[in-house]
Write a protein that holds these residues in place. Structure first.
Motif, PDB file in Angstrom:
ATOM      1  N   GLY A 134     -10.221   2.989  -2.994  1.00  0.00           N
ATOM      2  CA  GLY A 134     -10.230   3.565  -1.664  1.00  0.00           C
ATOM      3  C   GLY A 134     -10.417   5.065  -1.683  1.00  0.00           C
ATOM      4  O   GLY A 134     -10.500   5.703  -2.739  1.00  0.00           O
TER       5      GLY A 134
ATOM      6  N   ARG B 170     -10.329  10.109  -4.374  1.00  0.00           N
ATOM      7  CA  ARG B 170     -10.960   8.802  -4.592  1.00  0.00           C
ATOM      8  C   ARG B 170     -10.228   8.092  -5.725  1.00  0.00           C
ATOM      9  O   ARG B 170     -10.008   8.665  -6.782  1.00  0.00           O
ATOM     10  CB  ARG B 170     -12.444   8.970  -4.935  1.00  0.00           C
ATOM     11  CG  ARG B 170     -13.267   9.493  -3.774  1.00  0.00           C
ATOM     12  CD  ARG B 170     -14.707   9.765  -4.191  1.00  0.00           C
ATOM     13  NE  ARG B 170     -15.552  10.058  -3.044  1.00  0.00           N
ATOM     14  CZ  ARG B 170     -15.660  11.252  -2.487  1.00  0.00           C
ATOM     15  NH1 ARG B 170     -14.960  12.271  -2.992  1.00  0.00           N
ATOM     16  NH2 ARG B 170     -16.432  11.440  -1.447  1.00  0.00           N
TER      17      ARG B 170
ATOM     18  N   SER C 206      -9.197   1.507   2.281  1.00  0.00           N
ATOM     19  CA  SER C 206      -9.107   0.886   0.958  1.00  0.00           C
ATOM     20  C   SER C 206      -9.459  -0.583   1.057  1.00  0.00           C
ATOM     21  O   SER C 206      -9.377  -1.202   2.124  1.00  0.00           O
ATOM     22  CB  SER C 206      -7.702   1.051   0.370  1.00  0.00           C
ATOM     23  OG  SER C 206      -6.738   0.389   1.162  1.00  0.00           O
TER      24      SER C 206
ATOM     25  N   ASN D  67      -7.089   7.062   5.321  1.00  0.00           N
ATOM     26  CA  ASN D  67      -7.291   6.254   4.123  1.00  0.00           C
ATOM     27  C   ASN D  67      -8.028   4.983   4.505  1.00  0.00           C
ATOM     28  O   ASN D  67      -7.747   4.359   5.526  1.00  0.00           O
ATOM     29  CB  ASN D  67      -5.949   5.890   3.481  1.00  0.00           C
ATOM     30  CG  ASN D  67      -6.127   4.937   2.305  1.00  0.00           C
ATOM     31  OD1 ASN D  67      -6.971   5.152   1.454  1.00  0.00           O
ATOM     32  ND2 ASN D  67      -5.346   3.877   2.285  1.00  0.00           N
TER      33      ASN D  67
ATOM     34  N   GLU E  69       0.843  -1.196   0.000  1.00  0.00           N
ATOM     35  CA  GLU E  69       0.000   0.000   0.000  1.00  0.00           C
ATOM     36  C   GLU E  69       0.879   1.247   0.000  1.00  0.00           C
ATOM     37  O   GLU E  69       1.791   1.361   0.826  1.00  0.00           O
ATOM     38  CB  GLU E  69      -0.908   0.023   1.230  1.00  0.00           C
ATOM     39  CG  GLU E  69      -1.922  -1.090   1.281  1.00  0.00           C
ATOM     40  CD  GLU E  69      -3.071  -0.853   0.318  1.00  0.00           C
ATOM     41  OE1 GLU E  69      -3.320   0.321  -0.030  1.00  0.00           O
ATOM     42  OE2 GLU E  69      -3.713  -1.839  -0.085  1.00  0.00           O
TER      43      GLU E  69
ATOM     44  N   SER F 128      -8.946  -4.245  -1.459  1.00  0.00           N
ATOM     45  CA  SER F 128      -8.327  -4.809  -2.651  1.00  0.00           C
ATOM     46  C   SER F 128      -8.551  -6.305  -2.671  1.00  0.00           C
ATOM     47  O   SER F 128      -8.813  -6.935  -1.636  1.00  0.00           O
ATOM     48  CB  SER F 128      -6.827  -4.493  -2.698  1.00  0.00           C
ATOM     49  OG  SER F 128      -6.159  -5.058  -1.586  1.00  0.00           O
TER      50      SER F 128
ATOM     51  N   ASP G 133      -8.572  -2.609  -6.777  1.00  0.00           N
ATOM     52  CA  ASP G 133      -7.992  -1.832  -5.669  1.00  0.00           C
ATOM     53  C   ASP G 133      -8.685  -0.482  -5.667  1.00  0.00           C
ATOM     54  O   ASP G 133      -8.641   0.253  -6.660  1.00  0.00           O
ATOM     55  CB  ASP G 133      -6.483  -1.681  -5.871  1.00  0.00           C
ATOM     56  CG  ASP G 133      -5.822  -0.891  -4.743  1.00  0.00           C
ATOM     57  OD1 ASP G 133      -6.496  -0.640  -3.734  1.00  0.00           O
ATOM     58  OD2 ASP G 133      -4.643  -0.540  -4.889  1.00  0.00           O
TER      59      ASP G 133
END
Length: 731
Positions: A385, A417, A363, A361, A119, A365, A383
């Motif tokens: 987020g 985004r 996210s 953040n 990440e 995936s 992926d």
């Protein structure tokens, strides 16, 4: 062998010379070790773990993976005992460190992608805040892969936090470093255990780091006849202290149906303080607004990162890997600047800046991996987020007697985004040929709102195809070629998009200008080719030679203008840049070259980087602050089973850069020498002594402005040698 030209086996005197260099550099450590280990013969019989410079599994990953990467083992990161990750990585091929910024191919400032567990790190995160104690390994990708973000024009560095769990592991480590600003102690603890299908580990580190700097800044001004019209010097004394606590807990469950659930976390808290003063000597011309000033700041940072991953196998051929990640980073700071006129002793001007910045953040995936047969696999992934950054800055300017001169309240928040989908195909076409094909689509929507600015909305998307090929040359099991073609990009930093002014406190000039963001910045887009030849001498030895070429469109340069009587710099997309380079990397035991040599391992790497920006007239119109040459020479001598000596000589060149039509910059060559001595005894006890930056070479940087005369601002920063002692005990 195709690589025999690199070495001269018929010249053993050269090998003897290398050993003599190590022996001279480490004479003190050798003398100490002779007294401590008087009975080498008896010690050699004991079963004590040897030092491994490069673990065999990391070398195997580099050799067999179809995607080009270099894997740095944990033992190599801890070799010299540094507290920060940046210093540990500077010894790797093609990597340079400027300040605490890690750069690949000489390029930082967003060109090199830094990731933790795959990440990207948040904008306000300092990579040097990570202790090497918390890291399992580091992966260096010269070219991109579809699985990771394509924001990697120079390449990617993926930091993998500790994962391996050993049963009933308890390890305690204490270290202390003495430098220019005093002692810097550190304490770390590692715990790990298993209970059936549950395994857990906990790595903690508590550090205090003190450092200092005494830069001297010289400003000169000349007219059109090259006559000196201004000369002044600024003598600064700055002291820093950072107190930091880090913790990385990890839980792993093996479920009944073959699934695996892993929860990994990183928590950090740090307090930073800075104290400095500046004294000006005006020898010709006019003094600055505040010839004497002092400043101080206090800040605290909280960082939390959490990853929850789940692996599920639908069948022997189909597997799903999914992950939910989040991070939170907040930095609060309080800054004071006091400016003094002469000869009065009172303070006519005080600037207080109270600010905070928050990065968040969330996210998700996933990757669906389908094994078509033993030689062919296909994967689909996604992926996405939301990254949210909020910043508030309150600036109060006061005159003597607490009279308020101005008040500036700036606040903004930015939402980014992102969504990416990708497909990748890995295929072993034959035992000699492997192929990797990938395609990634990545979209970014950025919305910025603030009190003193117009709304900013930007949208961009990039298709990033990538292909990598590995060809094992016929008739040899040691030689192979790699080829990669990829499209990458660099998105504008949020800070560079915000149209707000960051002002300098004193001596505004073309070479010391304010900074303002540009909301109209576009992503930089790049096509690149990477080619590499690798020759494996043995399981742990390799010699490689690589080259690369990249074309970058919408290149970002910094433009200079005047506004309200003050000089301002801002970023703008200006044309195209071409980047190229070559890199050589070798690691092998000296016995391969000279069979009668002692147990010395040699690592050598050298990289040369070029660039040209077509919107800036030459000469020296390369990318700003690109490091042209990086190189390392490392020697590790295992004197016996209990004692190892080592050194690393690092080189980073600088030179002149023309950054704009009227602007240029300069940085000096940086040479550093680090030395270590490691003793190991029974029951997991070891002691490491390191001398860091033995050459203590000063660094010089400069900024120049040439238009109807010349202005030059140069900074010389002296550096000192540090000594570090690390005591480690496995309980």
């Amino acid at each position: 062998m195709p690589t025999k030209f690199c070495f001269n086996k018929s010249a053993p005197a050269a090998g003897v010379g290398l050993i003599r260099v190590v022996s001279c550099a480490l004479g003190i450590s050798s003398a100490v070790s002779s007294n401590v280990l008087a009975q080498d013969g008896a010690d050699d019989k004991q079963k004590i773990q040897n030092v491994e410079i490069t673990a065999p599994d990391t070398q195997s990953q580099r050799r067999q993976d179809s995607a080009s990467k270099i894997v740095i083992a944990r033992s190599e990161l801890l070799q010299f005992g540094e507290q920060g990750l940046a210093e540990a990585l500077k010894r790797q091929p093609g990597i340079s460190v400027v300040g605490t910024e890690i750069r690949m191919r000489g390029l930082g400032s967003g060109y090199t992608q830094i990731m933790i567990n795959g990440e990207p790190v948040p904008p306000g995160f300092s990579i040097d805040s990570l202790s090497p104690e918390l890291i399992e390994r580091v992966e260096i990708f010269r070219s991109t892969t579809a699985e990771f973000s394509a924001q990697a024009i120079a390449g990617s560095i993926n930091i993998i936090l500790r994962k391996n769990v050993e049963r009933n592991t308890t390890q305690l480590k204490f270290s202390v470093q003495h430098g220019e600003a005093g002692l810097s102690p550190a304490l770390s603890l590692e715990l790990a255990d298993q209970n059936g299908k549950l395994s857990w580990s906990l790595n903690t580190a508590l550090t205090q780091n003190r450092s200092g700097s005494q830069p001297v800044t010289t400003e000169t001004a000349r007219d059109t006849q090259d006559t000196l019209t201004g000369l002044r010097r600024f003598h600064e004394d700055i002291r820093f202290q950072t107190d930091k606590f880090s913790m990385a807990p990890r839980l792993s469950w093996k479920l009944d149906n073959g699934d695996q659930l892993v929860w990994q976390n990183l928590l950090e808290y740090s307090q930073n303080s800075m104290r400095g003063n500046n004294h000006e000597q005006t020898e010709l011309g006019q003094a600055s607004d505040y010839p004497d000033n002092d400043y101080r700041s206090d800040a605290n940072t909280r960082h939390l990162r959490s990853d929850l991953s789940w692996s599920h196998r639908f069948s022997p051929e189909i597997k799903l890997d999914s992950k939910v990640s989040g991070f939170y980073l907040r930095r609060d700071s309080d800054y004071f600047f006091d400016g003094y006129f002469r000869p009065a002793a009172t303070s006519p001007f005080v600037r207080n800046v109270v600010s905070y910045a928050v990065d968040q953040n969330l996210s998700a995936s996933g990757k669906l991996l389908m094994k078509l047969n033993d030689q062919h696999s296909f994967a689909l992934g996604w992926d996405g987020g939301l990254v949210r950054r909020s910043e508030q800055r309150l600036q109060l300017d006061h005159a003597a007697g607490s009279t308020e001169l101005s008040r500036l309240n700036e606040e903004y928040h930015a939402d980014v985004r992102r969504l990416a989908v990708y497909a990748q195909d890995e295929w072993e076409i034959s035992p000699a040929l492997q192929a990797y094909l990938g395609l990634r689509w990545e979209g970014l929507n950025t919305a910025i709102r603030g009190l003193t600015m117009l709304p900013v909305d930007t949208r961009s998307s990039v298709f990033s195809p990538v292909t990598q090929w590995l060809w094992k040359l016929p008739g040899s099991d040691k030689d192979q070629l790699r080829l990669a073609v990829s499209r990458t990009y660099k998105a504008p930093l949020t800070r560079n998009l915000v149209p707000r002014r960051y002002t300098v406190n004193n001596a505004n000039s073309p070479t010391n200008a304010d900074f303002q963001g540009n909301p109209h910045l576009l992503p930089e887009l790049a096509w690149g080719i990477d080619l590499a030849y690798e020759h494996y001498l043995s399981k742990d030895s390799v010699v490689s030679l690589s080259t690369y070429w990249k074309r970058v469109d919408n290149i970002t340069t910094f433009q200079l203008f005047r506004q309200g009587g003050e000089w301002v710099s801002w970023p703008d997309n200006q044309g195209r840049a071409l980047i190229a380079g070559v890199e050589m990397d070798a690691r092998f035991p000296l016995k391969w070259w000279w069979p009668q040599a002692p147990a010395v391992d040699i690592r050598f790497n050298l990289a040369r980087n070029w660039s040209r920006v077509d919107s800036v007239p030459g000469p020296d119109n390369r990318l700003v602050a690109q490091v042209p040459v990086t190189g390392n020479l490392s020697l590790d001598y295992q004197r016996n089973a209990n004692h190892t000596l080592g050194m690393n000589l690092n080189l980073q060149t600088g030179g002149y850069v023309r950054t704009a039509i009227w602007l240029n910059s300069y940085s000096s060559v940086n040479r550093s020498l680090d030395i270590y001595s490691l003793w190991k005894w029974e029951q997991g006890l070891q002691l490491r002594l390191s001398l860091l930056n033995v050459l203590h070479q000063p660094l010089v940087t400069a900024e120049g402005y040439t238009y109807q005369g010349n202005m030059l601002r140069s900074i010389e920063t002296p550096r000192s040698t540090a000594i570090r002692l690390v005591l480690e005990k496995r309980l």
